[in-house]
Design a protein around this motif. Sequence first.
Motif, PDB file in Angstrom:
ATOM      1  N   GLU A 246      47.098  34.878  43.733  1.00 10.61           N
ATOM      2  CA  GLU A 246      45.756  34.472  42.749  1.00 10.61           C
ATOM      3  C   GLU A 246      44.362  33.716  43.706  1.00 10.61           C
ATOM      4  O   GLU A 246      43.798  33.354  43.053  1.00 10.61           O
ATOM      5  N   LEU A 247      45.400  32.782  44.102  1.00 13.99           N
ATOM      6  CA  LEU A 247      44.361  31.284  44.813  1.00 13.99           C
ATOM      7  C   LEU A 247      43.923  32.777  46.306  1.00 13.99           C
ATOM      8  O   LEU A 247      42.425  32.127  46.493  1.00 13.99           O
ATOM      9  N   LEU A 248      43.856  33.528  46.732  1.00 17.58           N
ATOM     10  CA  LEU A 248      43.442  34.425  47.744  1.00 17.58           C
ATOM     11  C   LEU A 248      42.350  35.281  47.132  1.00 17.58           C
ATOM     12  O   LEU A 248      40.841  35.686  47.311  1.00 17.58           O
ATOM     13  N   ARG A 249      42.343  35.552  45.682  1.00 15.76           N
ATOM     14  CA  ARG A 249      41.989  36.801  44.875  1.00 15.76           C
ATOM     15  C   ARG A 249      40.140  35.429  44.682  1.00 15.76           C
ATOM     16  O   ARG A 249      39.427  36.002  44.897  1.00 15.76           O
ATOM     17  N   GLN A 250      40.911  33.980  43.901  1.00 11.13           N
ATOM     18  CA  GLN A 250      40.092  33.476  43.711  1.00 11.13           C
ATOM     19  C   GLN A 250      38.973  32.943  44.564  1.00 11.13           C
ATOM     20  O   GLN A 250      37.747  33.753  44.960  1.00 11.13           O
ATOM     21  N   SER A 251      39.852  32.414  46.145  1.00 19.30           N
ATOM     22  CA  SER A 251      38.796  32.847  47.213  1.00 19.30           C
ATOM     23  C   SER A 251      37.848  33.748  47.973  1.00 19.30           C
ATOM     24  O   SER A 251      37.020  33.311  48.207  1.00 19.30           O
ATOM     25  N   ALA A 252      38.380  35.032  47.489  1.00 19.97           N
ATOM     26  CA  ALA A 252      37.169  35.915  47.750  1.00 19.97           C
ATOM     27  C   ALA A 252      35.675  35.582  47.714  1.00 19.97           C
ATOM     28  O   ALA A 252      35.021  36.923  47.847  1.00 19.97           O
ATOM     29  N   SER A 253      36.432  35.738  45.882  1.00 22.12           N
ATOM     30  CA  SER A 253      34.893  35.887  44.803  1.00 22.12           C
ATOM     31  C   SER A 253      34.516  34.290  44.836  1.00 22.12           C
ATOM     32  O   SER A 253      33.331  34.098  44.205  1.00 22.12           O
ATOM     33  N   SER A 254      34.520  33.599  45.615  1.00 23.94           N
ATOM     34  CA  SER A 254      34.344  31.964  45.189  1.00 23.94           C
ATOM     35  C   SER A 254      33.219  32.263  46.177  1.00 23.94           C
ATOM     36  O   SER A 254      32.199  31.361  45.617  1.00 23.94           O
ATOM     37  N   ALA A 255      32.276  32.794  47.630  1.00 24.18           N
ATOM     38  CA  ALA A 255      31.326  32.960  47.643  1.00 24.18           C
ATOM     39  C   ALA A 255      29.578  32.583  46.754  1.00 24.18           C
ATOM     40  O   ALA A 255      28.844  32.882  46.615  1.00 24.18           O
ATOM     41  N   GLU A 256      30.430  33.779  45.850  1.00 22.12           N
ATOM     42  CA  GLU A 256      29.903  34.664  44.651  1.00 22.12           C
ATOM     43  C   GLU A 256      29.367  33.614  44.043  1.00 22.12           C
ATOM     44  O   GLU A 256      27.829  33.496  43.046  1.00 22.12           O
ATOM     45  N   ARG A 257      30.395  32.234  43.430  1.00 22.49           N
ATOM     46  CA  ARG A 257      29.557  30.674  42.570  1.00 22.49           C
ATOM     47  C   ARG A 257      29.032  30.091  43.328  1.00 22.49           C
ATOM     48  O   ARG A 257      29.038  29.274  42.441  1.00 22.49           O
ATOM     49  N   VAL A 258      29.940  29.666  44.209  1.00 25.31           N
ATOM     50  CA  VAL A 258      29.848  28.649  44.427  1.00 25.31           C
ATOM     51  C   VAL A 258      28.958  28.430  46.107  1.00 25.31           C
ATOM     52  O   VAL A 258      28.193  29.155  47.118  1.00 25.31           O
TER      53      VAL A 258
ATOM     54  N   THR B 263      25.818  45.300  51.758  1.00 12.56           N
ATOM     55  CA  THR B 263      26.658  46.112  52.471  1.00 12.56           C
ATOM     56  C   THR B 263      27.248  47.900  51.779  1.00 12.56           C
ATOM     57  O   THR B 263      27.836  46.937  50.344  1.00 12.56           O
ATOM     58  N   ARG B 264      27.596  48.590  52.493  1.00 11.87           N
ATOM     59  CA  ARG B 264      27.783  49.826  51.985  1.00 11.87           C
ATOM     60  C   ARG B 264      29.484  49.171  52.154  1.00 11.87           C
ATOM     61  O   ARG B 264      30.018  49.654  52.870  1.00 11.87           O
ATOM     62  N   TRP B 265      30.431  48.780  51.353  1.00 10.44           N
ATOM     63  CA  TRP B 265      31.539  48.415  51.222  1.00 10.44           C
ATOM     64  C   TRP B 265      32.510  49.336  51.128  1.00 10.44           C
ATOM     65  O   TRP B 265      32.049  50.253  50.384  1.00 10.44           O
ATOM     66  N   LEU B 266      32.857  49.620  52.294  1.00 11.99           N
ATOM     67  CA  LEU B 266      33.768  51.416  52.359  1.00 11.99           C
ATOM     68  C   LEU B 266      35.104  51.420  52.093  1.00 11.99           C
ATOM     69  O   LEU B 266      35.898  52.098  52.038  1.00 11.99           O
ATOM     70  N   ALA B 267      35.746  49.718  52.309  1.00 11.77           N
ATOM     71  CA  ALA B 267      36.972  50.350  51.860  1.00 11.77           C
ATOM     72  C   ALA B 267      37.661  50.517  50.652  1.00 11.77           C
ATOM     73  O   ALA B 267      38.910  50.066  50.636  1.00 11.77           O
ATOM     74  N   GLY B 268      36.478  50.497  49.953  1.00 14.08           N
ATOM     75  CA  GLY B 268      37.637  50.957  48.234  1.00 14.08           C
ATOM     76  C   GLY B 268      38.065  49.582  47.587  1.00 14.08           C
ATOM     77  O   GLY B 268      37.130  48.943  47.021  1.00 14.08           O
ATOM     78  N   ASP B 269      38.669  49.140  48.152  1.00  8.72           N
ATOM     79  CA  ASP B 269      39.241  47.547  47.902  1.00  8.72           C
ATOM     80  C   ASP B 269      38.454  46.342  48.198  1.00  8.72           C
ATOM     81  O   ASP B 269      38.165  46.611  49.687  1.00  8.72           O
TER      82      ASP B 269
ATOM     83  N   ASP C 191      41.864  42.282  49.001  1.00 13.07           N
ATOM     84  CA  ASP C 191      43.161  43.345  49.006  1.00 13.07           C
ATOM     85  C   ASP C 191      43.326  44.219  50.570  1.00 13.07           C
ATOM     86  O   ASP C 191      44.384  44.180  50.014  1.00 13.07           O
ATOM     87  N   LEU C 192      42.053  44.045  50.820  1.00  8.83           N
ATOM     88  CA  LEU C 192      43.419  44.233  51.772  1.00  8.83           C
ATOM     89  C   LEU C 192      44.059  43.317  53.203  1.00  8.83           C
ATOM     90  O   LEU C 192      44.586  44.027  53.651  1.00  8.83           O
ATOM     91  N   LEU C 193      43.524  42.519  52.896  1.00  3.60           N
ATOM     92  CA  LEU C 193      44.684  41.525  53.940  1.00  3.60           C
ATOM     93  C   LEU C 193      46.059  41.252  52.683  1.00  3.60           C
ATOM     94  O   LEU C 193      47.209  41.220  53.312  1.00  3.60           O
TER      95      LEU C 193
END
Lengths: 370, 190
Positions: A54-66, A119-125, A129-131
């Motif tokens: 949960e922490l990682l998911r929040q952290s991955a999107s934190s730059a969108e909010r902060v 970017t054109r994100w190709l990884a799907g996740d 999710d990669l991590l």
Amino acid sequence: MSFGHRAGTGVAGGLAALVVPVLAVPLLVSALAVFVQAPLASSRDTGDDPRAVELLRQSASSAERVSYSGTQYVSTWSALAKSAAATSAVVQVRHEAGGSTEISLHDRQTAILDGRTATRWLAGDGPADLLLGAYTVRLAGEDQVAGRHTDVVEARRQDGSVAARLWIDRETALPLRREAFDDDGYPLSASAFVEVNIGTSGHCCKTGAGTAVDEVDTFDTDESMLRWNDIAELRDEGWHCPGEIADGMVLYEARQVGDAIQLSYSDGVMTVSVFEQVGWLDPEKLEGYQTADYGDGVVYTRPGPPARLMWSSGDRVITVVAEAPLDVVGDLLDALPPEPAAQPQEDKDGFLDRIGRGAGRVGSWLNPFD
Amino acid sequence: MKHLDERISDLVDDRLEHDERDRALVHLTVCAQCREAVELERDAKNALRSLPDAQPSERLVQKLLLLAEPGEPLPPPAADSHPAPVAAWRPRDTRPVAGPKFGRGPERSPRRVRVVRVAALGMCTTGAMLVLLASLGGPSDSPDTPEAPVSVVPPLEEFTEEHARSTGVLPFAEPAPFLVTPSATVGDGW
């Protein structure tokens, strides 16, 4: 852009912000490195810690909010040389929520990074999710970074060795400190904020004056970005473009850089860029490179960091820029085996070669099925 | 008077001057030895004149004709012509016109000459074919011809910057690629 001209900070404060981290942070982190060694492979974790996920998911999107700005100390080691020497620097980081990130190095070199939306994100996740797909994560404790409370998340390999540690801010979920290790505990990179201001990005980045930057959709403007159908066409034309170069190292971005195709791979923590060019490596034009035999072929290297490797495979030249353990590159070397050092061009275009090509051309004229 | 000796043949062939001939005939009246020698010479001459014409073999004629080289080949003898008598035949001048005579041995046969000429023609033809193929196999400016691979020197610093740009989209990756600069400090790590 100057270190001393950030919003709300005077010249004296700017100097202090520069000097104090330079002197104090290496001592602080050296102490941490002594007492907090990367644990070696000991046990196989059975699964992810839900709190860590949960922490990682929040952290991955934190730059969108902060939005944030701060001073960061960065070190990197060469995975190729594996020496104790590191390349280190203090950088100024400014980020607009959902927008770009500006990194200033030594008060003169500035880089502006677009967010993942550009970017054109190709990884799907997503990156989290990669991590999570490559490593097992768990909550390893709590710590203080730049005066802020953080939770420490460890990403472990299947053999139990620590691949990365992340210090995630409890309030904003921003990753304030990061460390990455080889599977034998050798450090690959580390960074930590020594000062961070949440909610302000200073004069960042392209628009200035603290104006929020709208998400820049460059899908239609950046023609260099490649999509999966573009990659399929490239493969038909003889480009390799592997979708994965090692366990968990998946292709997340591809673009055209001049006459080269850049393929970016990551497992969420480690990164490898593979560049493909049509042609062959001329040893006479390569200066300042070390050479290493691999199978029957030759690989030209610069230890870095980051580690850089080049070799010829087929009629392509492969260049790898790696911030990852070298076994990742080993899989790529096996998939695209290096060739022996090429002969000079004169030999390749000798009289006999030309006769052979001429005979082939005449044969193609006479072949009714060609 | 001395014996006739070498003048016997001239006397038999009637090549002596008038006075000399008279003196020789006077000598014959008194010298039986010279008279006998003159008789033998005349008998031999008469015997030779009575011989039929010699017919040289065809092979001998061809060999003798080859002796005429260098120079324009002699026309072959007519089928119905009779070879010249041996006594009337004279070899042609076989000395070279000018320069050294490389490989012009008398053993050269028409068959060997023909073989050499065929071999030379074959070599010239083969060489011309190889030159033609090499020209066809050379670099072509034709747009529909795929270009031969070229030597490449990857722009490593540019690639490293592009790598840094691509990793900037990853929240858990380090901004370490931006440290690839000559002014970055190098130490013993943290």
